[in-house]
Design a protein around this motif. Structure first.
Motif, PDB file in Angstrom:
ATOM      1  N   GLU A  31       0.889  -1.221   0.073  1.00  0.00           N
ATOM      2  CA  GLU A  31      -0.099   0.015  -0.059  1.00  0.00           C
ATOM      3  C   GLU A  31       0.889   1.253  -0.139  1.00  0.00           C
ATOM      4  O   GLU A  31       1.751   1.565   0.667  1.00  0.00           O
ATOM      5  CB  GLU A  31      -0.915  -0.077   1.228  1.00  0.00           C
ATOM      6  CG  GLU A  31      -1.753   1.263   1.322  1.00  0.00           C
ATOM      7  CD  GLU A  31      -2.569   1.222   2.439  1.00  0.00           C
ATOM      8  OE1 GLU A  31      -3.102   2.474   2.967  1.00  0.00           O
ATOM      9  OE2 GLU A  31      -2.912   0.133   2.892  1.00  0.00           O
ATOM     10  N   PRO A  32       0.564   2.333  -0.985  1.00  0.00           N
ATOM     11  CA  PRO A  32       1.278   3.606  -1.065  1.00  0.00           C
ATOM     12  C   PRO A  32       1.100   4.441  -0.091  1.00  0.00           C
ATOM     13  O   PRO A  32      -0.378   4.396   0.529  1.00  0.00           O
ATOM     14  CB  PRO A  32       1.268   3.902  -2.326  1.00  0.00           C
ATOM     15  CG  PRO A  32      -0.210   3.346  -2.734  1.00  0.00           C
ATOM     16  CD  PRO A  32      -0.376   2.202  -2.179  1.00  0.00           C
ATOM     17  N   VAL A  33       1.743   5.430   0.238  1.00  0.00           N
ATOM     18  CA  VAL A  33       1.461   6.394   1.136  1.00  0.00           C
ATOM     19  C   VAL A  33       0.494   7.600   0.305  1.00  0.00           C
ATOM     20  O   VAL A  33       0.685   7.799  -0.807  1.00  0.00           O
ATOM     21  CB  VAL A  33       2.473   7.535   1.471  1.00  0.00           C
ATOM     22  CG1 VAL A  33       2.124   8.376   2.476  1.00  0.00           C
ATOM     23  CG2 VAL A  33       3.409   6.281   2.666  1.00  0.00           C
ATOM     24  N   MET A  34      -0.689   7.645   0.577  1.00  0.00           N
ATOM     25  CA  MET A  34      -1.613   8.641   0.028  1.00  0.00           C
ATOM     26  C   MET A  34      -2.285   9.546   1.012  1.00  0.00           C
ATOM     27  O   MET A  34      -2.203   9.465   2.062  1.00  0.00           O
ATOM     28  CB  MET A  34      -2.659   7.752  -0.544  1.00  0.00           C
ATOM     29  CG  MET A  34      -2.258   6.764  -1.902  1.00  0.00           C
ATOM     30  SD  MET A  34      -1.961   7.862  -3.215  1.00  0.00           S
ATOM     31  CE  MET A  34      -0.754   7.013  -4.132  1.00  0.00           C
ATOM     32  N   PRO A  35      -2.741  10.748   0.459  1.00  0.00           N
ATOM     33  CA  PRO A  35      -3.532  11.699   1.279  1.00  0.00           C
ATOM     34  C   PRO A  35      -4.738  11.158   2.054  1.00  0.00           C
ATOM     35  O   PRO A  35      -5.325  10.019   1.395  1.00  0.00           O
ATOM     36  CB  PRO A  35      -3.915  12.804   0.166  1.00  0.00           C
ATOM     37  CG  PRO A  35      -2.833  12.745  -0.900  1.00  0.00           C
ATOM     38  CD  PRO A  35      -2.553  11.205  -0.907  1.00  0.00           C
ATOM     39  N   THR A  69      -6.937  -6.363  -3.185  1.00  0.00           N
ATOM     40  CA  THR A  69      -5.531  -6.029  -3.136  1.00  0.00           C
ATOM     41  C   THR A  69      -5.212  -4.577  -3.161  1.00  0.00           C
ATOM     42  O   THR A  69      -5.693  -3.728  -4.059  1.00  0.00           O
ATOM     43  CB  THR A  69      -4.663  -6.599  -4.440  1.00  0.00           C
ATOM     44  OG1 THR A  69      -4.994  -8.063  -3.979  1.00  0.00           O
ATOM     45  CG2 THR A  69      -3.245  -6.324  -4.393  1.00  0.00           C
ATOM     46  N   VAL A  70      -4.484  -3.905  -2.237  1.00  0.00           N
ATOM     47  CA  VAL A  70      -3.975  -2.516  -2.423  1.00  0.00           C
ATOM     48  C   VAL A  70      -2.717  -2.293  -2.621  1.00  0.00           C
ATOM     49  O   VAL A  70      -1.881  -3.036  -1.952  1.00  0.00           O
ATOM     50  CB  VAL A  70      -4.453  -1.950  -0.886  1.00  0.00           C
ATOM     51  CG1 VAL A  70      -4.359  -0.219  -0.989  1.00  0.00           C
ATOM     52  CG2 VAL A  70      -5.913  -2.334  -0.593  1.00  0.00           C
ATOM     53  N   ASP A  71      -2.460  -1.682  -3.818  1.00  0.00           N
ATOM     54  CA  ASP A  71      -0.991  -1.460  -3.951  1.00  0.00           C
ATOM     55  C   ASP A  71      -0.815  -0.151  -4.867  1.00  0.00           C
ATOM     56  O   ASP A  71      -1.943   0.708  -4.938  1.00  0.00           O
ATOM     57  CB  ASP A  71      -0.330  -2.543  -4.748  1.00  0.00           C
ATOM     58  CG  ASP A  71      -1.023  -3.008  -6.198  1.00  0.00           C
ATOM     59  OD1 ASP A  71      -1.915  -2.143  -6.477  1.00  0.00           O
ATOM     60  OD2 ASP A  71      -0.934  -4.114  -6.390  1.00  0.00           O
ATOM     61  N   HIS A 130      -3.943   1.902  -6.227  1.00  0.00           N
ATOM     62  CA  HIS A 130      -4.562   0.862  -7.244  1.00  0.00           C
ATOM     63  C   HIS A 130      -5.029  -0.037  -6.319  1.00  0.00           C
ATOM     64  O   HIS A 130      -4.527  -0.959  -5.213  1.00  0.00           O
ATOM     65  CB  HIS A 130      -3.691   0.205  -8.198  1.00  0.00           C
ATOM     66  CG  HIS A 130      -4.001  -0.795  -8.996  1.00  0.00           C
ATOM     67  ND1 HIS A 130      -3.389  -2.177  -8.898  1.00  0.00           N
ATOM     68  CD2 HIS A 130      -4.867  -0.704  -9.918  1.00  0.00           C
ATOM     69  CE1 HIS A 130      -4.287  -2.848  -9.870  1.00  0.00           C
ATOM     70  NE2 HIS A 130      -4.985  -2.049 -10.459  1.00  0.00           N
ATOM     71  N   VAL A 131      -6.287  -0.435  -6.310  1.00  0.00           N
ATOM     72  CA  VAL A 131      -7.155  -1.343  -5.643  1.00  0.00           C
ATOM     73  C   VAL A 131      -7.838  -2.209  -6.608  1.00  0.00           C
ATOM     74  O   VAL A 131      -8.454  -1.834  -7.518  1.00  0.00           O
ATOM     75  CB  VAL A 131      -8.268  -0.644  -4.494  1.00  0.00           C
ATOM     76  CG1 VAL A 131      -8.759  -1.855  -3.688  1.00  0.00           C
ATOM     77  CG2 VAL A 131      -7.608   0.381  -3.632  1.00  0.00           C
TER      78      VAL A 131
END
Length: 515
Positions: A377-381, A411-413, A420-421
């Motif tokens: 999972e990326p860092v997102m606002p 899946t969260v990436d 992207h999910v």
């Protein structure tokens, strides 16, 4: 004896072995001498006394030469004979009264001369071709509006094209040979040249990137740069440095406008999500404080009523059971509504953690097995994750209502610098429900994604079932500009004084810089 003098001059002009021969007016050989006899496999005067018509009876060129010269005419011809190239020159001999008495001739081996001429002709052809290519190349470079420059390995600039001069505000007749690479670089370009580009040009012999050129009035010009070493075609050694740089001011301005729009969109999305969450929280509080409490009170009174009916009117208990069931259903729907209205929490385990809690709540008491993978999972606002949460949660509810699935995998990436999910189930597939009227859930998912600058698709899974794919843009990424002229040429102000610091003096074989 004028004929003899002419033959003597012809002999002086020849460069290969020669054969001098003579004959009477009947064609009988009277003389056969010269170093060229070895090439023909003959000995001196070996042909003397023989009739040359007989000797060359099967040689059409030889017979033609005899007929011509014995008819009183000069014969000049060049032919191939036994792998050699021979130049023939025959002259008739006339007495004082002009009567033909015989003939004399010279056969000169011009094989090497013709080879040399062929080589020279090929060289001239190649020179003309190269000259034509040079003219075309020069026309191309001179007509280009891009900044094109060439410098020696010591950093001295030897050429800047007219378009490049115009771009940086330099006079078209200015002497660029008094300048060095550093004269064309902004301060940032000098630093980036030393820190980023030099290792690249030493290692690879070329560099591509973006930077800024310095205008004569001092302002910076954003450019896309492609710089490279020029290698000698004969030795393979680098002998010059070149760069081609294109003005990207309009693109940079457009990028800035786009960045501002993205920033505004992100801010608007954040305010919208905050407002939605605030409204959801208010509605949830109102529902909890009024309808839920009222229903709880009704449920309590119905319990008291049940005890009285059991004693006084047992026949009414079935009707009360129906009311009790209706009330329990309403209570469950209100609890589900409160769950839907509850703002997600990403503080401890991010979006993946919030989705795990959602799957536990949605599929509690069912046979559906759910798995959430958020390792990448990326860092997102916060706002982006909130939008993703609502969309994915809606798809999870759809799985329970419509898919008839036994398993769900979330899946969260990251993808393309965004979030992207995917939600994949093993149910009956989307069918026509995706586009059918009345199915606002899928349309709402797409609308939410579009509003956030992303997209959402619902399609058949790779092995059956339904695959929901969501992508939302991430925060704007700031790219550090790469160095320019000095970058492509691999030299800063200090390095331009010594090519050793770039490894040029050592054939670029160590790949290191001392700078």
């Amino acid at each position: 004896m004028a004929h003899d003098a002419g033959l003597s001059n012809e002999s002086d002009a020849a460069i290969g072995p020669q054969v001098v021969f003579g004959m009477d007016r009947t064609g009988r050989c009277t003389l056969s001498v010269g170093p060229g006899l070895d090439v023909l496999g003959l000995k001196p005067n070996e042909l003397v006394g023989q009739n040359l018509y007989e000797v060359y009876r099967d040689d059409a060129v030889g017979l033609s030469a005899l007929d011509t010269v014995l008819a009183g005419q000069r014969f000049v011809h060049e032919r191939s004979h036994q792998g050699r190239r021979l130049a023939l020159h025959l002259e008739p001999i006339l007495d004082a009264e002009g009567v033909l008495t015989g003939a004399v001739g010279i056969a000169t081996d011009v094989t090497e001369q013709r080879r040399a001429e062929s080589v020279a002709l090929e060289e001239r052809r190649r020179s003309a071709e190269l000259a034509g290519r040079l003219i075309r190349f020069q026309a191309l470079v001179e007509a280009s509006p891009d900044f094109i420059a060439i410098a020696a390995l010591d950093g001295t600039v030897s050429y800047v094209n007219p378009g490049g001069r115009t771009l940086i505000g330099m006079a078209l007749d200015a002497d660029v040979t008094t300048t060095t690479i550093s004269d064309y670089l902004t301060p940032e370009g000098l630093v980036l040249s030393l820190e980023i580009e030099q290792p690249a040009v030493v290692r690879d012999g070329h560099f591509e990137g973006e930077t800024t050129l310095k205008h004569q009035d001092g302002h910076a010009i954003p450019v896309a740069v492609a710089s490279f070493l020029m290698f000698h075609p004969g030795t393979g050694e680098p002998f010059a440095l070149a760069t081609v740089q294109r003005d990207i001011s309009e693109r940079v301005a457009a990028d800035q406008v786009m960045a501002d729009l993205i920033e505004q969109r992100t801010a608007l999305l954040t305010r919208l999500v905050d407002a939605q969450d605030a409204e959801r929280s208010r509605i949830a509080a109102d529902v909890h404080d009024d309808p839920v409490q009222a229903i709880a009170a009704v449920d309590l009174r119905m319990g008291l009523l049940r005890r009285r009916l059991r004693e006084q009117a047992p026949s009414l208990l079935p009707e009360l059971d129906g009311l009790q069931e209706t009330l329990s259903g309403a209570t469950e729907r209100l609890r589900s509504l409160l769950f839907d209205l509850e703002p997600p929490s990403f503080a401890h385990s991010g979006l993946a953690g919030a989705l795990r809690r959602a799957t536990d709540e949605i599929y509690e008491g069912t046979s559906v097995q759910a798995r959430v993978d958020g390792t990448d999972e990326p860092v997102m606002p916060e706002a982006t994750r909130a939008v993703a949460y609502r969309i994915v949660k809606e798809s999870l509810v759809n799985v329970l209502k419509h898919a008839g699935a036994g398993t769900v995998h979330v899946t969260v990436d990251s993808l393309d610098a965004g979030l992207h999910v995917t939600v994949l189930d093993d149910g009956v597939g989307p069918g026509e429900a995706v586009s059918a009227p009345g199915h606002r859930g899928v349309a709402g998912m797409r609308d939410r994604a579009t509003l956030a600058g992303g997209w959402c698709t619902v399609a058949d899974g790779p092995r059956g079932g339904t695959l929901v794919t969501l992508w939302l843009p991430g925060p704007e990424v700031t790219t550090t500009s790469a160095p320019g002229l000095g970058a492509g040429l691999g030299l800063t102000e200090a390095a331009s004084r010594s090519t050793t610091s770039l490894g040029f003096a050592h054939g670029m074989d160590d790949g290191h810089s001392d700078a």
